[in-house]
Design a protein around this motif. Structure first.
Motif, PDB file in Angstrom:
ATOM      1  N   LYS A  57       0.825  -1.159  -0.109  1.00 33.05           N
ATOM      2  CA  LYS A  57      -0.157   0.072  -0.018  1.00 33.05           C
ATOM      3  C   LYS A  57       1.045   1.258   0.033  1.00 33.05           C
ATOM      4  O   LYS A  57       0.871   2.178  -0.984  1.00 33.05           O
ATOM      5  CB  LYS A  57      -0.956   0.111   1.300  1.00 33.05           C
ATOM      6  CG  LYS A  57      -1.848  -1.130   1.374  1.00 33.05           C
ATOM      7  CD  LYS A  57      -2.674  -1.317   2.640  1.00 33.05           C
ATOM      8  CE  LYS A  57      -1.925  -1.414   3.794  1.00 33.05           C
ATOM      9  NZ  LYS A  57      -1.457  -2.710   4.189  1.00 33.05           N
ATOM     10  N   THR A  59       3.887   1.428  -0.927  1.00 34.01           N
ATOM     11  CA  THR A  59       4.654   1.483  -1.885  1.00 34.01           C
ATOM     12  C   THR A  59       3.983   2.214  -3.286  1.00 34.01           C
ATOM     13  O   THR A  59       4.514   3.217  -3.967  1.00 34.01           O
ATOM     14  CB  THR A  59       5.138   0.140  -2.404  1.00 34.01           C
ATOM     15  OG1 THR A  59       5.777  -0.345  -1.094  1.00 34.01           O
ATOM     16  CG2 THR A  59       6.249   0.021  -3.616  1.00 34.01           C
ATOM     17  N   SER A 163      12.171  -7.088  -0.067  1.00 30.50           N
ATOM     18  CA  SER A 163      13.039  -6.242  -0.554  1.00 30.50           C
ATOM     19  C   SER A 163      14.550  -6.617  -0.123  1.00 30.50           C
ATOM     20  O   SER A 163      15.628  -6.184  -0.696  1.00 30.50           O
ATOM     21  CB  SER A 163      12.945  -4.918  -0.002  1.00 30.50           C
ATOM     22  OG  SER A 163      11.645  -4.251  -0.780  1.00 30.50           O
ATOM     23  N   LEU A 187      11.497   2.908  -3.309  1.00 31.25           N
ATOM     24  CA  LEU A 187      10.424   2.253  -3.511  1.00 31.25           C
ATOM     25  C   LEU A 187      10.513   0.862  -2.769  1.00 31.25           C
ATOM     26  O   LEU A 187       9.623   0.176  -2.276  1.00 31.25           O
ATOM     27  CB  LEU A 187       9.994   1.898  -5.008  1.00 31.25           C
ATOM     28  CG  LEU A 187       9.501   3.166  -5.588  1.00 31.25           C
ATOM     29  CD1 LEU A 187       9.582   2.879  -7.166  1.00 31.25           C
ATOM     30  CD2 LEU A 187       8.102   3.346  -5.226  1.00 31.25           C
ATOM     31  N   ARG A 190      11.641  -0.720   3.272  1.00 32.31           N
ATOM     32  CA  ARG A 190      10.529  -1.350   4.158  1.00 32.31           C
ATOM     33  C   ARG A 190      10.147  -0.476   5.285  1.00 32.31           C
ATOM     34  O   ARG A 190      11.189  -0.906   6.347  1.00 32.31           O
ATOM     35  CB  ARG A 190      10.671  -2.672   4.069  1.00 32.31           C
ATOM     36  CG  ARG A 190       9.812  -3.527   5.096  1.00 32.31           C
ATOM     37  CD  ARG A 190       8.173  -3.316   4.595  1.00 32.31           C
ATOM     38  NE  ARG A 190       7.243  -3.957   5.682  1.00 32.31           N
ATOM     39  CZ  ARG A 190       6.142  -3.599   6.125  1.00 32.31           C
ATOM     40  NH1 ARG A 190       5.597  -2.600   5.280  1.00 32.31           N
ATOM     41  NH2 ARG A 190       5.493  -4.123   6.950  1.00 32.31           N
ATOM     42  N   GLY A 215      -1.428  -2.156   7.957  1.00 36.67           N
ATOM     43  CA  GLY A 215      -2.017  -3.441   8.112  1.00 36.67           C
ATOM     44  C   GLY A 215      -2.259  -3.753   9.680  1.00 36.67           C
ATOM     45  O   GLY A 215      -1.443  -3.030  10.385  1.00 36.67           O
TER      46      GLY A 215
HETATM   47  N1  LIG Z   1       9.095  -7.149  -5.651  1.00 37.70           N
HETATM   48  C1  LIG Z   1       8.115  -6.404  -5.251  1.00 37.70           C
HETATM   49  N2  LIG Z   1       8.203  -5.933  -3.856  1.00 37.70           N
HETATM   50  C2  LIG Z   1       7.145  -5.060  -3.439  1.00 37.70           C
HETATM   51  C3  LIG Z   1       6.077  -4.723  -4.449  1.00 37.70           C
HETATM   52  N3  LIG Z   1       5.075  -3.872  -3.778  1.00 37.70           N
HETATM   53  C4  LIG Z   1       5.630  -3.704  -2.515  1.00 37.70           C
HETATM   54  N4  LIG Z   1       6.982  -4.454  -2.365  1.00 37.70           N
HETATM   55  C5  LIG Z   1       7.812  -4.325  -1.288  1.00 37.70           C
HETATM   56  O1  LIG Z   1       7.240  -4.987  -0.090  1.00 37.70           O
HETATM   57  C6  LIG Z   1       7.555  -4.542   1.080  1.00 37.70           C
HETATM   58  C7  LIG Z   1       6.254  -3.744   1.553  1.00 37.70           C
HETATM   59  O2  LIG Z   1       5.747  -2.821   1.034  1.00 37.70           O
HETATM   60  P1  LIG Z   1       4.836  -2.023   1.842  1.00 37.70           P
HETATM   61  O3  LIG Z   1       4.342  -0.820   0.880  1.00 37.70           O
HETATM   62  O4  LIG Z   1       5.447  -1.171   2.916  1.00 37.70           O
HETATM   63  O5  LIG Z   1       3.349  -2.580   2.271  1.00 37.70           O
HETATM   64  P2  LIG Z   1       2.489  -1.878   3.271  1.00 37.70           P
HETATM   65  O6  LIG Z   1       1.158  -2.699   2.670  1.00 37.70           O
HETATM   66  O7  LIG Z   1       2.290  -0.526   3.279  1.00 37.70           O
HETATM   67  O8  LIG Z   1       2.413  -2.753   4.747  1.00 37.70           O
HETATM   68  P3  LIG Z   1       2.110  -2.057   5.954  1.00 37.70           P
HETATM   69  O9  LIG Z   1       2.452  -0.738   6.168  1.00 37.70           O
HETATM   70  O10 LIG Z   1       2.582  -2.965   7.196  1.00 37.70           O
HETATM   71  O11 LIG Z   1       0.431  -2.214   6.096  1.00 37.70           O
HETATM   72  C8  LIG Z   1       8.248  -3.165   0.756  1.00 37.70           C
HETATM   73  O12 LIG Z   1       9.694  -3.466   1.016  1.00 37.70           O
HETATM   74  C9  LIG Z   1       8.259  -2.842  -0.824  1.00 37.70           C
HETATM   75  O13 LIG Z   1       9.215  -2.397  -1.489  1.00 37.70           O
HETATM   76  C10 LIG Z   1       5.930  -5.389  -5.758  1.00 37.70           C
HETATM   77  O14 LIG Z   1       4.887  -5.523  -6.389  1.00 37.70           O
HETATM   78  N5  LIG Z   1       7.244  -6.161  -5.938  1.00 37.70           N
END
Ligand SMILES: Nc1nc2c(ncn2[C@@H]2O[C@H](COP(=O)(O)OP(=O)(O)OP(=O)(O)O)[C@@H](O)[C@H]2O)c(=O)[nH]1
Ligand SMILES: [Mg+2]
Length: 357
Positions: A57, A59, A163, A187, A190, A215
């Motif tokens: 989310k 990201t 990541s 991006l 984390r 989350g």
């Molecule tokens: N390879 C890859 N990594 C991703 C993708 N989307 C997100 N990530 C990685 O996954 C991890 C989690 O992403 P976040 O955006 O922090 O997740 P979130 O949903 O905000 O998580 P919470 O804040 O805990 O609810 C990060 O390290 C991102 O860089 C994707 O489509 N591909």
């Protein structure tokens, strides 16, 4: 009626003092501003980003900033830099620990000591370039060891941040004292979102308010014990899509991390049938797996969603179509295309709704 509004300035000269005219002018200006605000609020689009922890989310929200030309402030970049150092140290600690627990032998016994040093290192103390650069040769030696690589390949047996691989592959660049995180690095950074983060971005003259909701961590831990991440996501989606409060809200399902899904399916290390025996397609074919995953999500939509009146009569009960996109949130080009389609749909519906008012 129209004539009543034609106030001629010569009459005003006799009726009002210059101060009064000035005040009236100011008051009209304020009225116009309020009206503009009201219009803009009516047109405002609110987008709630909901989903399981680590689903991407935040990201996606970072991509919105990048795509719409909002630069990250230097202080924010500095914070991302610290986060990335910590992501790397934490990630390697998990890998060293996993190698040990899984009983995988070291390729080079000398790395056992490097592993000990990393395990003893508190990630919170590594937030500056110099201490990180001192530690990085150890991280590199460990990442080059086949024991750690084997533990990495078996990451579905424990929890490792997605990541870690990207950062370890870029360790040489990140270890330089003059390294500044690029958008791509940012991006991948984390950090779990605590609470709610809001961000308004004007898009085609319409304010889009993105609301990023962290989350639910306490529930997440419970889920880990009995479900995998896909099931966890489906549970969250079930709660949202069937919730009464969202009856009038358009839902767009983003099935994220497509890059990881494709790599996983092609690698042959895991088989979707071990979690979902009902899968009948080719477990090595990404399209078959994606179709199956989509059906897992669309099958939970129970509530007949209430129509907003667009394309149907006001209040009429009917099932709203479930829009979905397979996304890779770390890929700016992919999100540009996906969001372009989403934006056009939203703006069209927004306009239709305004015209109906
Ligand atoms: N390879 C890859 N990594 C991703 C993708 N989307 C997100 N990530 C990685 O996954 C991890 C989690 O992403 P976040 O955006 O922090 O997740 P979130 O949903 O905000 O998580 P919470 O804040 O805990 O609810 C990060 O390290 C991102 O860089 C994707 O489509 N591909
Ligand atoms: Mg987040």
């Amino acid at each position: 009626m129209a004539t009543a509004m034609l106030t001629c300035s010569c009459c005003l000269r006799f009726k009002y003092s210059p101060e009064e005219i000035e005040q009236r002018h100011k008051s009209q200006q304020i009225d116009r501003m309020i009206e503009r605000e009201r219009q803009s609020f009516r047109r405002q689009v609110k987008l709630l980003l909901l989903g399981a922890g680590e689903s991407g989310k935040s990201t996606f929200l970072k991509q919105m900033r990048i795509i719409h030309g909002m630069r990250f402030e230097p202080e924010a970049v500095k914070e991302y830099q610290q986060t990335i150092y910590q992501n790397l140290v934490r990630g390697m600690r998990v890998l060293v620990d996993a190698r040990d627990k899984l009983g995988i032998p070291w390729q080079y016994e000398s790395n056992s000591e490097a592993g000990e040093v990393v395990l003893r290192t508190d990630p919170n103390t590594i937030s500056e370039p110099v201490p990180f650069a001192r530690l990085s040769p150890l991280l590199q030696a460990l990442w080059d060891d086949s024991g750690i690589r084997t533990a990495f390949q078996r990451r579905s047996e424990y929890q490792l941040s997605d990541s870690v691989e990207y950062f370890l592959d870029n360790l040489h660049r990140i270890s330089r004292l003059d390294w500044v995180p690029s958008n791509q690095d940012i991006l991948h950074a984390r950090r779990a979102t605590k609470g709610v983060v809001e961000c308004v971005i004007p898009i085609r003259g319409v304010p889009f308010r993105f609301v990023d909701v962290g989350g639910q961590r306490s529930q997440r831990r419970k889920w880990f014990q009995r479900t995998n991440r896909l099931e966890e996501s489906r549970n969250v989606f079930d709660t949202i899509v069937n919730h009464l409060a969202f009856g009038n809200v358009s839902v767009i399902l983003f099935l994220n991390k497509t890059d990881l899904l494709i790599a996983k399916v092609r690698s042959g290390h895991t088989d979707i049938r071990s979690h979902f025996p009902q899968f009948t397609g080719d477990p090595r074919d990404p399209t078959d797996v994606q179709t199956f995953i989509l059906s897992l999500f669309s099958s939970v939509v129970r509530r007949r969603r209430r129509s907003t009146g667009i394309g149907g009569r006001e209040g009429e009960e009917r099932t709203q179509p479930l829009f979905h996109h397979f996304t890779t949130a770390v890929d700016t080009e992919n999100i540009k295309v996906v969001f372009g389609a989403v934006r056009d749909t939203i703006l069209r519906r927004n306009l239709e709704a305004l015209m109906l008012q």
